[in-house]
Motif scaffolding. Structure first.
Motif, PDB file in Angstrom:
ATOM      1  N   VAL A  22       1.009  -1.293   0.119  1.00  0.00           N
ATOM      2  CA  VAL A  22      -0.150   0.005   0.483  1.00  0.00           C
ATOM      3  C   VAL A  22       0.948   1.231  -0.085  1.00  0.00           C
ATOM      4  O   VAL A  22       1.997   1.577   1.206  1.00  0.00           O
ATOM      5  N   GLY A  23       0.876   2.357  -1.124  1.00  0.00           N
ATOM      6  CA  GLY A  23       1.687   2.695  -1.297  1.00  0.00           C
ATOM      7  C   GLY A  23       1.068   4.805  -0.347  1.00  0.00           C
ATOM      8  O   GLY A  23      -0.186   4.833   0.798  1.00  0.00           O
ATOM      9  N   ALA A  24       1.765   5.801  -0.680  1.00  0.00           N
ATOM     10  CA  ALA A  24       1.498   7.011   0.617  1.00  0.00           C
ATOM     11  C   ALA A  24       0.738   6.924   0.818  1.00  0.00           C
ATOM     12  O   ALA A  24       0.268   7.565  -0.906  1.00  0.00           O
ATOM     13  N   TYR A  25       0.299   7.810   1.716  1.00  0.00           N
ATOM     14  CA  TYR A  25      -1.261   8.681   2.015  1.00  0.00           C
ATOM     15  C   TYR A  25      -2.396   7.708   0.866  1.00  0.00           C
ATOM     16  O   TYR A  25      -3.175   8.785   1.237  1.00  0.00           O
ATOM     17  N   THR A  26      -2.727   6.436   1.000  1.00  0.00           N
ATOM     18  CA  THR A  26      -3.631   5.398   0.562  1.00  0.00           C
ATOM     19  C   THR A  26      -4.221   5.351   1.965  1.00  0.00           C
ATOM     20  O   THR A  26      -4.289   5.269   2.853  1.00  0.00           O
ATOM     21  N   LEU A  27      -5.820   5.632   1.657  1.00  0.00           N
ATOM     22  CA  LEU A  27      -6.697   5.058   2.754  1.00  0.00           C
ATOM     23  C   LEU A  27      -7.428   3.966   2.371  1.00  0.00           C
ATOM     24  O   LEU A  27      -8.241   3.401   1.118  1.00  0.00           O
ATOM     25  N   ILE A  28      -7.731   3.412   2.865  1.00  0.00           N
ATOM     26  CA  ILE A  28      -8.710   1.730   2.958  1.00  0.00           C
ATOM     27  C   ILE A  28      -9.342   1.873   3.660  1.00  0.00           C
ATOM     28  O   ILE A  28      -8.835   1.621   5.127  1.00  0.00           O
ATOM     29  N   GLY A  29     -10.685   1.381   3.937  1.00  0.00           N
ATOM     30  CA  GLY A  29     -11.587   1.813   4.801  1.00  0.00           C
ATOM     31  C   GLY A  29     -11.703   0.012   5.723  1.00  0.00           C
ATOM     32  O   GLY A  29     -11.000  -1.183   5.415  1.00  0.00           O
ATOM     33  N   PRO A  30     -12.593  -0.058   6.708  1.00  0.00           N
ATOM     34  CA  PRO A  30     -13.129  -0.900   7.464  1.00  0.00           C
ATOM     35  C   PRO A  30     -13.290  -2.673   6.788  1.00  0.00           C
ATOM     36  O   PRO A  30     -13.490  -3.986   7.240  1.00  0.00           O
ATOM     37  N   GLU A  31     -14.651  -2.281   5.530  1.00  0.00           N
ATOM     38  CA  GLU A  31     -14.935  -3.493   5.099  1.00  0.00           C
ATOM     39  C   GLU A  31     -13.866  -3.859   3.719  1.00  0.00           C
ATOM     40  O   GLU A  31     -14.645  -4.378   2.502  1.00  0.00           O
ATOM     41  N   VAL A  32     -13.080  -3.398   3.525  1.00  0.00           N
ATOM     42  CA  VAL A  32     -12.406  -3.595   2.321  1.00  0.00           C
ATOM     43  C   VAL A  32     -11.302  -4.811   2.979  1.00  0.00           C
ATOM     44  O   VAL A  32     -10.786  -5.283   3.692  1.00  0.00           O
ATOM     45  N   VAL A  33     -12.057  -5.605   2.032  1.00  0.00           N
ATOM     46  CA  VAL A  33     -11.071  -6.915   1.539  1.00  0.00           C
ATOM     47  C   VAL A  33      -9.792  -7.277   0.769  1.00  0.00           C
ATOM     48  O   VAL A  33     -10.237  -6.938  -0.704  1.00  0.00           O
ATOM     49  N   ILE A  34      -8.002  -7.274   0.592  1.00  0.00           N
ATOM     50  CA  ILE A  34      -7.676  -7.559  -0.758  1.00  0.00           C
ATOM     51  C   ILE A  34      -6.701  -9.006  -0.741  1.00  0.00           C
ATOM     52  O   ILE A  34      -5.872  -9.273   0.351  1.00  0.00           O
ATOM     53  N   GLY A  35      -6.626  -9.757  -1.958  1.00  0.00           N
ATOM     54  CA  GLY A  35      -5.798 -10.217  -1.863  1.00  0.00           C
ATOM     55  C   GLY A  35      -4.838 -10.549  -2.406  1.00  0.00           C
ATOM     56  O   GLY A  35      -4.427  -9.340  -2.539  1.00  0.00           O
ATOM     57  N   ALA A  36      -3.701 -12.227  -2.238  1.00  0.00           N
ATOM     58  CA  ALA A  36      -2.300 -12.282  -2.574  1.00  0.00           C
ATOM     59  C   ALA A  36      -1.833 -11.313  -3.570  1.00  0.00           C
ATOM     60  O   ALA A  36      -2.671 -11.103  -4.425  1.00  0.00           O
ATOM     61  N   GLY A  37      -0.754 -10.859  -3.087  1.00  0.00           N
ATOM     62  CA  GLY A  37       0.167  -9.545  -4.636  1.00  0.00           C
ATOM     63  C   GLY A  37      -0.300  -8.884  -4.825  1.00  0.00           C
ATOM     64  O   GLY A  37      -0.243  -7.982  -5.835  1.00  0.00           O
ATOM     65  N   THR A  38      -2.057  -8.674  -4.651  1.00  0.00           N
ATOM     66  CA  THR A  38      -2.084  -7.143  -5.102  1.00  0.00           C
ATOM     67  C   THR A  38      -1.231  -5.907  -4.945  1.00  0.00           C
ATOM     68  O   THR A  38      -1.346  -5.707  -3.296  1.00  0.00           O
ATOM     69  N   ARG A  39      -0.890  -4.667  -5.205  1.00  0.00           N
ATOM     70  CA  ARG A  39      -0.304  -3.293  -5.001  1.00  0.00           C
ATOM     71  C   ARG A  39      -1.136  -2.619  -5.641  1.00  0.00           C
ATOM     72  O   ARG A  39      -1.824  -2.342  -6.424  1.00  0.00           O
ATOM     73  N   VAL A  40      -1.526  -0.970  -4.599  1.00  0.00           N
ATOM     74  CA  VAL A  40      -1.400  -0.361  -4.174  1.00  0.00           C
ATOM     75  C   VAL A  40      -1.146   0.505  -4.334  1.00  0.00           C
ATOM     76  O   VAL A  40      -0.379   0.736  -2.856  1.00  0.00           O
ATOM     77  N   GLY A  41      -0.864   1.474  -5.111  1.00  0.00           N
ATOM     78  CA  GLY A  41      -0.475   2.887  -5.727  1.00  0.00           C
ATOM     79  C   GLY A  41      -0.649   4.185  -4.493  1.00  0.00           C
ATOM     80  O   GLY A  41      -1.769   3.799  -3.739  1.00  0.00           O
ATOM     81  N   PRO A  42      -0.030   4.441  -4.320  1.00  0.00           N
ATOM     82  CA  PRO A  42       0.362   6.381  -3.703  1.00  0.00           C
ATOM     83  C   PRO A  42      -1.475   6.642  -3.794  1.00  0.00           C
ATOM     84  O   PRO A  42      -1.907   6.872  -4.814  1.00  0.00           O
ATOM     85  N   HIS A  43      -1.957   7.833  -2.959  1.00  0.00           N
ATOM     86  CA  HIS A  43      -3.178   8.675  -3.342  1.00  0.00           C
ATOM     87  C   HIS A  43      -4.319   8.211  -3.544  1.00  0.00           C
ATOM     88  O   HIS A  43      -5.058   8.085  -4.394  1.00  0.00           O
ATOM     89  N   CYS A  44      -4.378   6.461  -2.943  1.00  0.00           N
ATOM     90  CA  CYS A  44      -5.812   6.092  -3.091  1.00  0.00           C
ATOM     91  C   CYS A  44      -6.971   6.234  -2.126  1.00  0.00           C
ATOM     92  O   CYS A  44      -6.117   6.023  -0.919  1.00  0.00           O
ATOM     93  N   ARG A  54      -6.726 -11.294  -6.565  1.00  0.00           N
ATOM     94  CA  ARG A  54      -5.077 -11.224  -6.358  1.00  0.00           C
ATOM     95  C   ARG A  54      -4.374 -10.964  -6.796  1.00  0.00           C
ATOM     96  O   ARG A  54      -4.706 -10.702  -8.591  1.00  0.00           O
ATOM     97  N   ASN A  55      -2.996 -10.107  -6.999  1.00  0.00           N
ATOM     98  CA  ASN A  55      -2.239  -9.416  -8.193  1.00  0.00           C
ATOM     99  C   ASN A  55      -2.699  -8.846  -9.402  1.00  0.00           C
ATOM    100  O   ASN A  55      -2.597  -9.109 -10.233  1.00  0.00           O
ATOM    101  N   ASN A  56      -3.703  -7.672  -8.754  1.00  0.00           N
ATOM    102  CA  ASN A  56      -4.137  -6.112  -8.909  1.00  0.00           C
ATOM    103  C   ASN A  56      -2.960  -5.341  -9.072  1.00  0.00           C
ATOM    104  O   ASN A  56      -2.251  -5.200  -8.126  1.00  0.00           O
ATOM    105  N   GLU A  57      -2.810  -4.730 -10.320  1.00  0.00           N
ATOM    106  CA  GLU A  57      -1.782  -3.458  -9.886  1.00  0.00           C
ATOM    107  C   GLU A  57      -2.848  -1.937 -10.059  1.00  0.00           C
ATOM    108  O   GLU A  57      -3.471  -1.770 -10.958  1.00  0.00           O
ATOM    109  N   ILE A  58      -2.750  -1.677  -8.729  1.00  0.00           N
ATOM    110  CA  ILE A  58      -3.987  -0.467  -8.915  1.00  0.00           C
ATOM    111  C   ILE A  58      -2.507   1.039  -8.822  1.00  0.00           C
ATOM    112  O   ILE A  58      -2.377   0.625  -7.768  1.00  0.00           O
ATOM    113  N   PHE A  59      -3.040   1.685  -9.466  1.00  0.00           N
ATOM    114  CA  PHE A  59      -1.814   2.646  -9.570  1.00  0.00           C
ATOM    115  C   PHE A  59      -2.839   3.940  -8.910  1.00  0.00           C
ATOM    116  O   PHE A  59      -3.597   3.904  -8.400  1.00  0.00           O
ATOM    117  N   GLN A  60      -1.697   5.110  -9.132  1.00  0.00           N
ATOM    118  CA  GLN A  60      -2.588   6.400  -7.788  1.00  0.00           C
ATOM    119  C   GLN A  60      -3.456   6.995  -8.423  1.00  0.00           C
ATOM    120  O   GLN A  60      -3.863   7.122  -9.432  1.00  0.00           O
TER     121      GLN A  60
END
Length: 263
Positions: A22-44, A54-60
């Motif tokens: 999980v990148g810088a300044y990203t916000l993730i809420g309490p009901e979120v589920v994220i699988g293995a290998g996924t990358r979340v960029g900054p400011h999301c 699994r294995n998703n690439e989420i850009f800024q």
């Protein structure tokens, strides 16, 4: 432990696989589920009842799981489900579903979603699609597998796009697009069928010839839709099981098309 930047705000109740980053300044809420290998960029921002595989690439700057842009929405516990292996580029917005539909916005697997794409409430997006920059899918839109949607295209609510179709740049799409077809323009018009896409996906010459015949029956022979469907059905029974599956796909789509098809 998930690789979380110290400036990110991840609710303790969120469920992240051990190797999620999980990148810088990203916000993730309490009901979120994220699988293995996924990358979340900054400011999301990822919120609501959002499940990401699994294995998703989420850009800024992506916004995933926000409340639907629907004035009827009254806070119902609706959801966003995203599958595996998707690429989601900058400034994309995917909204949760509404109680007036299934309540779930769904994104399949291995989709290539370019910058500024909007996926509205209750959209059902298949797998292996390409949505180019600024493509906009309104509420309740259904998109089949292997579809390509050109940049700056707007898709009206409740429209269905069949598998293997291709929508050209800056199309205004207000009617359904049968499988395999190529459509563009404002107003939209069917220009042919997606022969090059089918070749790249390994369709045999016989299957492509059959798709060409279905295109001819629907768009070139001046037949009523009922007559075209009857003649398409009569093409079944060849030696190619995949060809029969293509016919079944087309007939099922035409039966379910509610907005009329792009001519």
């Amino acid at each position: 432990m998930a690789l979380i930047h110290p400036t990110a705000l991840v609710d303790p109740a969120a469920e992240l696989a051990d190797d999620v980053s999980v990148g810088a300044y990203t916000l993730i809420g309490p009901e979120v589920v994220i699988g293995a290998g996924t990358r979340v960029g900054p400011h999301c921002v990822i919120e609501g009842r959002t499940t990401i595989g699994r294995n998703n690439e989420i850009f800024q700057f992506a916004s995933l799981g926000a409340a639907p842009q629907d004035k009827k929405y009254a806070g119902e516990p609706t959801e966003l489900h995203i599958g595996d292996g998707n690429t989601i580029r900058e400034f994309c917005t995917f909204n949760r579903g509404t109680a007036q539909d299934t309540g779930i916005t769904r994104v399949g697997d291995d989709n290539w979603v370019m910058a500024y794409v909007h996926i509205a409430h209750d959209v059902q997006l298949g797998s292996k699609t390409i949505l180019a920059n600024n493509a906009t899918l309104a509420g309740h839109v259904h998109v089949g597998d292997w579809v390509i949607v050109g940049g700056l295209t707007g898709v009206h609510q409740f429209v269905k796009i069949g598998a293997h179709a291709m929508i050209g740049f800056a199309t205004a799409l207000a009617q359904d697009v049968p499988p395999f077809m190529m459509v563009d323009g404002n107003p939209a018009s069917t220009r042919g069928f997606n022969i090059e896409g089918l070749r790249r996906r390994g369709f045999s010459r016989e299957r492509i010839a059959q798709v060409k015949q279905m295109h001819k029956l629907i768009f070139r022979e001046g037949l009523t839709m009922d007559a075209a469907k009857a003649q398409i059905a009569a093409l079944r029974g060849g030696t190619d099981a995949e060809g029969d599956a293509d016919i079944a796909l087309m007939l099922d789509f035409l039966e379910r098309a509610k907005r009329g098809i792009v001519r």
